[in-house]
Design a protein around this motif. Structure first.
Motif, short mmCIF file in Angstrom:
data_model
loop_
_atom_site.label_atom_id
_atom_site.label_comp_id
_atom_site.label_asym_id
_atom_site.label_seq_id
_atom_site.Cartn_x
_atom_site.Cartn_y
_atom_site.Cartn_z
N PRO A 1 11.24 0.83 1.77
CA PRO A 1 10.49 2.02 1.55
C PRO A 1 10.74 3.09 2.38
O PRO A 1 10.90 3.01 3.54
N ASP A 2 10.48 4.26 1.59
CA ASP A 2 10.52 5.52 2.49
C ASP A 2 9.22 5.72 2.79
O ASP A 2 8.93 6.44 4.10
N GLU A 3 8.25 5.27 2.42
CA GLU A 3 6.70 5.61 2.80
C GLU A 3 5.97 4.34 2.32
O GLU A 3 6.17 3.59 1.55
N GLY A 4 4.81 4.11 3.14
CA GLY A 4 3.81 2.94 2.48
C GLY A 4 4.25 1.78 3.43
O GLY A 4 4.99 1.62 4.49
N ARG A 5 3.34 0.64 3.29
CA ARG A 5 3.63 -0.52 3.92
C ARG A 5 3.33 -1.79 3.46
O ARG A 5 2.68 -1.69 2.34
N VAL A 6 3.92 -2.89 3.87
CA VAL A 6 3.72 -4.27 3.24
C VAL A 6 3.03 -4.98 4.25
O VAL A 6 3.49 -5.07 5.47
N LEU A 7 1.98 -5.91 3.76
CA LEU A 7 1.30 -6.53 4.95
C LEU A 7 1.35 -8.13 4.28
O LEU A 7 1.01 -8.40 3.17
N VAL A 8 1.74 -8.92 4.97
CA VAL A 8 1.80 -10.24 4.72
C VAL A 8 0.51 -11.19 5.59
O VAL A 8 0.40 -10.91 6.78
N ASP A 9 -0.24 -11.90 5.03
CA ASP A 9 -1.48 -12.57 5.67
C ASP A 9 -2.33 -11.45 6.56
O ASP A 9 -2.78 -11.67 7.70
N GLY A 10 -2.30 -10.18 5.89
CA GLY A 10 -3.10 -9.30 6.82
C GLY A 10 -2.32 -8.41 7.68
O GLY A 10 -2.78 -7.50 8.46
N GLU A 11 -1.01 -8.85 8.23
CA GLU A 11 -0.31 -8.13 9.12
C GLU A 11 0.70 -7.50 8.76
O GLU A 11 1.41 -7.75 7.81
N GLU A 12 1.08 -6.09 8.88
CA GLU A 12 2.10 -5.26 8.63
C GLU A 12 3.43 -5.77 9.05
O GLU A 12 3.63 -6.47 9.97
N VAL A 13 4.22 -5.92 7.91
CA VAL A 13 5.80 -6.49 8.31
C VAL A 13 6.75 -5.64 7.57
O VAL A 13 6.62 -4.68 7.02
N HIS A 14 7.92 -5.73 8.31
CA HIS A 14 9.27 -4.80 7.91
C HIS A 14 10.19 -5.85 7.38
O HIS A 14 10.74 -6.57 8.16
N ILE A 15 10.44 -5.83 5.92
CA ILE A 15 11.30 -6.95 5.64
C ILE A 15 12.91 -6.09 5.44
O ILE A 15 12.90 -5.23 4.67
N ARG A 16 13.63 -6.51 6.52
CA ARG A 16 14.84 -5.62 6.47
C ARG A 16 16.15 -6.58 5.88
O ARG A 16 17.17 -5.99 5.50
N GLY A 17 15.83 -7.46 5.20
CA GLY A 17 16.81 -8.23 4.54
C GLY A 17 16.36 -9.59 4.10
O GLY A 17 15.13 -10.23 4.35
N ALA A 18 17.15 -10.54 3.43
CA ALA A 18 16.70 -11.70 2.74
C ALA A 18 16.34 -12.77 3.89
O ALA A 18 15.22 -13.62 3.70
N ALA B 1 11.81 6.36 -7.75
CA ALA B 1 11.86 5.25 -8.31
C ALA B 1 10.13 4.73 -8.37
O ALA B 1 9.75 4.01 -9.23
N LEU B 2 9.83 4.75 -7.01
CA LEU B 2 8.37 4.46 -6.81
C LEU B 2 7.46 5.58 -6.10
O LEU B 2 8.12 6.01 -5.30
N ASP B 3 6.17 5.90 -6.70
CA ASP B 3 5.61 6.72 -6.04
C ASP B 3 3.99 6.31 -5.76
O ASP B 3 3.05 6.62 -6.72
N GLY B 4 3.82 5.98 -4.53
CA GLY B 4 2.56 5.53 -4.27
C GLY B 4 1.98 4.21 -4.96
O GLY B 4 0.92 4.27 -5.12
N GLU C 1 0.97 -1.19 0.02
CA GLU C 1 0.06 -0.04 -0.02
C GLU C 1 1.00 1.30 0.02
O GLU C 1 1.87 1.25 0.83
N GLY C 2 0.56 2.12 -1.29
CA GLY C 2 1.28 3.57 -0.93
C GLY C 2 3.04 3.55 -0.82
O GLY C 2 3.39 4.24 -0.41
N ILE C 3 3.58 2.56 -1.54
CA ILE C 3 5.00 2.25 -1.60
C ILE C 3 5.60 3.56 -2.11
O ILE C 3 5.43 3.71 -3.36
N ARG C 4 6.37 4.00 -1.60
CA ARG C 4 7.40 5.29 -2.29
C ARG C 4 8.80 5.16 -1.72
O ARG C 4 9.29 4.72 -0.93
N LYS C 5 9.74 5.19 -2.90
CA LYS C 5 11.04 5.00 -2.73
C LYS C 5 11.71 5.96 -3.76
O LYS C 5 11.66 6.07 -4.91
N THR C 6 12.86 6.74 -3.12
CA THR C 6 13.50 7.54 -3.86
C THR C 6 14.91 7.17 -3.74
O THR C 6 15.52 6.92 -2.83
#
Length: 509
Positions: free
Chosen positions: A59-76, A22-25, A11-16
């Motif tokens: 990401p600079d902004e936005g969020r990633v959800l797996v199975d409905g829960e927000e997650v932070h993927i910091r590495g492999a 590179a990505l805008d929402g 949702e709403g991922i932004r990356k500069t």
């Protein structure tokens, strides 16, 4: 769709990056047991998005959800724990290790503190059978062809018990038969409930394999449509405009022969290859993988030796196996492996564009840096290279823009004969048309183009004549008016060592 069916949501991922958004929402979601195609031009932001999911970027902004829960993927390791596996265009395998060692790299089963090789190889064999590849788990990866490497990467992803499998251009280097085998595996994964993110530039693959399509343009998600959407509409969404003509070949008046190849032979590789390419002409070379096409053009360019025959440019015989002599005579080669052979990835756009002309721009040991800079700026502008500036490292460009840089260095050198080996592999439809227009400009200016492509519609659409190779020989020549897919394939599977077959082929039968 119930929430239980949703594996992944963005949702709403932004990356500069410096100077680049590179990505805008961007929004994207993936359901259990579906193939969701991610479509966009080179540089649209697809690679950045999948690197977010693999933990390479954050990401600079936005969020990633797996199975409905927000997650932070910091590495492999985070991605692996969440069941997300990514297969990149450039395989992530160690050549000197075995297939089993690569599949379980960093996760080898152990017994009494030692690697349990027997268990590891048995488990690898089960995975290899699941993906339908007949290869020993004890084979060294460097011994495998591209198609088998692709299957090893899939087996490696399955070993992680991946619920989300991201495939970045998996068919770019596969034959049509290998592509169909891959599709069978992907369909089985879908049946098993795996969610597949599939990135491709081959629009015909979308309806054959996909369920939904999300289109990204200039870093933004611009639409989500069914996989059955017409190709014209997909192109319009990708590039923001309609492309009326996919193969816009403009045929100028043909001039004198610029490249003449006579009886070129390299024992065990190719035999008695003869042809001409005239000024203003595009000659395509078609054939199956292993027919000897790349080997012939590398010999013409002087990169590889040959045993017999002659190569002439404008009537002047070239010294064999001498790249400098070929370049001095006006031959340029855009190789099929642009990253490995066509670019210096850790140098800038400007430095790569000047590779061919640097010697000519050097006087008394000093390079005319101002002249090189002005020339690079002019050609980058002419080709429409999307970049932050000439100082950007070429490694960070999209595939289509990298290809423009490879071609651009030969344009700066005022090349008479340009050899293009798979010029649009891994490039989106918009960039393809730009390269085709560039071919038109070259031939209109009196250059000759020799083009190898495994994409038959491309060969037929852009060639004035088609040479078909089989088993290291020219099996036949077809005029543009007679060149159909059936005619080309009939020659490609023929036996050109048989005199009758060769005679018939030369007539275009």
């Amino acid at each position: 769709m119930s929430n239980r069916d949703e594996l992944l949501r963005i949702e709403g991922i932004r990356k500069t990056f410096p100077g680049v958004v590179a990505l805008d929402g961007v929004d994207f979601d993936l359901r259990r047991g579906e193939v969701h195609v991610l479509l966009g031009e080179n540089g649209a932001g697809k690679s950045t998005l999948i690197k977010m999911l693999s933990g390479a970027y954050h990401p600079d902004e936005g969020r990633v959800l797996v199975d409905g829960e927000e997650v932070h993927i910091r590495g492999a390791q985070d991605a692996e724990r969440l069941g997300i596996a990514t297969i990149y265009q450039e395989f992530n395998l160690v050549p000197d290790l075995t297939v089993a060692e690569n599949i379980f790299l960093g996760r080898q089963p152990r017994r009494f503190g030692m690697i349990d090789r027997k268990t590891m190889e048995a488990d690898a064999e089960v995975l290899l059978k699941r993906v339908g590849v007949n290869v020993s788990p004890r084979a060294r990866v460097r011994e495998l062809g591209i198609a088998r490497l692709q299957m090893v990467e899939i087996a490696k992803a399955l070993s992680l018990n991946a619920r989300v499998l991201i495939m970045d251009e998996p068919t770019a280097v596969l034959t049509s038969e290998e592509v169909e085998k891959l599709f069978v595996i992907v369909r089985q994964l879908r049946e098993d409930g795996v969610g597949v993110v599939f990135i491709t530039h081959h629009l015909e693959e979308i309806a054959a394999l996909g369920d939904r399509v999300t289109v990204i343009r200039d870093g933004k998600s611009v639409g989500q449509v069914p996989a059955t959407t017409a190709e014209d509409e997909l192109v319009r969404l990708m590039v923001g405009r309609s492309i009326e003509q996919q193969y816009p070949r403009e045929v100028p008046e043909k001039g004198a022969a610029l490249l003449t190849v006579e009886g070129l032979t390299r024992d065990g590789v190719f035999h008695d290859v003869s042809f001409e390419v005239h000024a203003g002409e595009v000659v395509g070379i078609a054939g199956l993988v292993g027919a000897g096409r790349t080997e012939v053009v590398r010999a013409v360019f002087g990169a590889d030796p040959y045993d017999k025959g002659d190569v002439k440019v404008a009537g002047a015989r070239l010294k064999g196996h001498d790249v400098n002599a070929a370049m001095a005579a006006g031959i340029g080669l855009v190789p099929e492996d642009r990253k490995g052979q066509g670019l210096v990835l850790d140098q800038t756009v400007e430095e790569n564009l000047g590779l061919v002309t640097m010697r000519a721009a050097t006087r008394a040991g000093l390079v005319d840096l101002k002249g090189q800079h002005e020339a690079a700026a002019r050609i980058a502008g002419q080709l429409g290279v999307r970049m932050a500036g000439l100082g950007q490292h070429v490694r960070t460009l999209s595939g289509g823009n990298q290809q423009k840089v490879v071609i651009g260095k030969w344009l700066l050198a005022d090349t008479k004969v340009l050899i293009l080996d798979e010029p649009t592999r891994g490039i989106d439809v918009g960039a393809k048309v730009e390269i085709y227009q560039l071919i038109n400009e070259l031939t209109a200016a009196g250059a000759a183009v020799l083009m190898i492509s495994s994409d038959l519609p491309e060969v037929l659409g852009m060639s004035d004549r088609v040479l078909v190779m089989a088993q290291g020989r020219i099996a036949g020549e077809l005029a543009a008016a007679d060149a159909t897919q059936d005619a080309v394939m009939a020659l490609a599977v023929s036996n050109p060592t048989n005199e009758k077959t060769e005679t018939e082929a030369s007539r275009g039968h």
